[in-house]
Design an enzyme around this catalytic site. Structure first.
Site, short mmCIF file in Angstrom:
data_model
loop_
_atom_site.label_atom_id
_atom_site.label_comp_id
_atom_site.label_asym_id
_atom_site.label_seq_id
_atom_site.Cartn_x
_atom_site.Cartn_y
_atom_site.Cartn_z
N CYS A 78 4.10 7.55 -10.02
CA CYS A 78 3.16 7.12 -11.06
C CYS A 78 2.59 8.33 -11.82
O CYS A 78 3.32 8.95 -12.59
CB CYS A 78 2.09 6.25 -10.43
SG CYS A 78 1.35 5.11 -11.60
N HIS A 171 4.21 2.47 -6.47
CA HIS A 171 3.53 3.16 -5.37
C HIS A 171 4.03 2.73 -3.99
O HIS A 171 3.38 1.90 -3.33
CB HIS A 171 2.03 2.84 -5.42
CG HIS A 171 1.30 3.44 -6.56
ND1 HIS A 171 0.71 4.67 -6.50
CD2 HIS A 171 1.04 2.96 -7.79
CE1 HIS A 171 0.13 4.94 -7.65
NE2 HIS A 171 0.30 3.92 -8.45
N GLU A 173 3.70 4.27 -1.34
CA GLU A 173 2.73 4.68 -0.32
C GLU A 173 1.66 3.61 -0.08
O GLU A 173 0.89 3.70 0.86
CB GLU A 173 2.09 6.03 -0.71
CG GLU A 173 1.00 5.99 -1.79
CD GLU A 173 1.53 5.87 -3.23
OE1 GLU A 173 2.74 5.61 -3.42
OE2 GLU A 173 0.71 6.02 -4.15
N1 GLN Z 1 -2.45 5.62 -15.68
C1 GLN Z 1 -2.36 6.81 -14.88
C2 GLN Z 1 -2.06 8.04 -15.74
O1 GLN Z 1 -1.78 7.92 -16.88
C3 GLN Z 1 -1.34 6.68 -13.79
C4 GLN Z 1 -1.71 5.54 -12.87
C5 GLN Z 1 -1.34 5.76 -11.44
O2 GLN Z 1 -0.96 6.85 -11.00
N2 GLN Z 1 -1.50 4.71 -10.66
O3 GLN Z 1 -2.13 9.13 -15.25
#
Ligand code: GLN
Length: 193
Positions: A78, A171, A173
């Protein structure tokens, strides 16, 4: 196997726990000296702008870029995927910028802030993976040398690999399925081609 987990912000504790559950030894990385002796690094989800700023403040951005150049395996989830990307549509924020992917931040907008979707993940085996998406980014474009590992049902790309670099928009994790982490351990010791 000693696996670094970047522990500046975000879901690093959950990554460390998943690693322990599959028999690896997580090492929390907050300073350049913590990178000594790690065989790979996980960059957690969180807020990529915050993690980027903290990377700069900790003096970690340069050493990390160098380690990636020298072939250290890195897995970004992410926000971690955003930090790995070479192109995030011109937004001005610090990046490692090593992976030949174009990533769109917060690609699902407000309505779909968070959702789950069962993902088909041929690189992990026949069982689907529970994809947990939180203000998730998407991989909009992949360069030559990047393999797409998983997509949503509509074909949008949510996991990719380029050599020693692995990225997922979701995710793992936050599930108790250790298969993505195990796959990354395989990349670290050269098992997963
Ligand atoms: N929206 C976050 C970003 O732009 C990422 C979201 C996440 O890691 N769950 O950094």
């Amino acid at each position: 196997m000693r696996v670094g987990v970047l522990a500046l912000q975000g879901s690093f504790a959950e990554h460390a726990e998943t690693l322990r559950a599959i028999g690896a030894s997580p090492v929390l990385v907050r300073l350049p000296e913590h990178m000594e002796g790690i065989a790979g690094l996980i960059i957690p989800g969180g807020e990529s702008t915050t993690i980027g700023k903290l990377l700069v403040n900790a003096g970690l951005l340069g050493p990390l870029r160098a380690a990636v150049k020298n072939g250290m395996p890195v897995y970004g989830t992410c926000a971690g995927m955003i930090l790995l990307a070479r192109d995030i549509g011109g937004l001005d924020q610090p990046l490692i910028g090593a992976m030949d992917i174009t990533v769109k931040r917060n690609a699902f907008g407000r309505q779909l802030d968070s959702f789950e979707e069962s993902l088909s993940v041929p690189f992990l085996g026949p069982e689907p993976f529970r994809g947990v998406f939180i203000r998730a980014p998407l991989i909009e474009k992949t360069g030559i040398g990047v393999s797409v590992l998983a997509t949503l049902a509509d074909g949008r790309v949510v996991a990719a690999r380029q050599g020693t670099l692995l990225a997922t928009a979701f995710h793992p994790e936050l599930t108790d399925d250790g298969r993505v982490h195990r796959y990354f351990l395989g990349m670290m010791d050269g098992r997963a081609a």
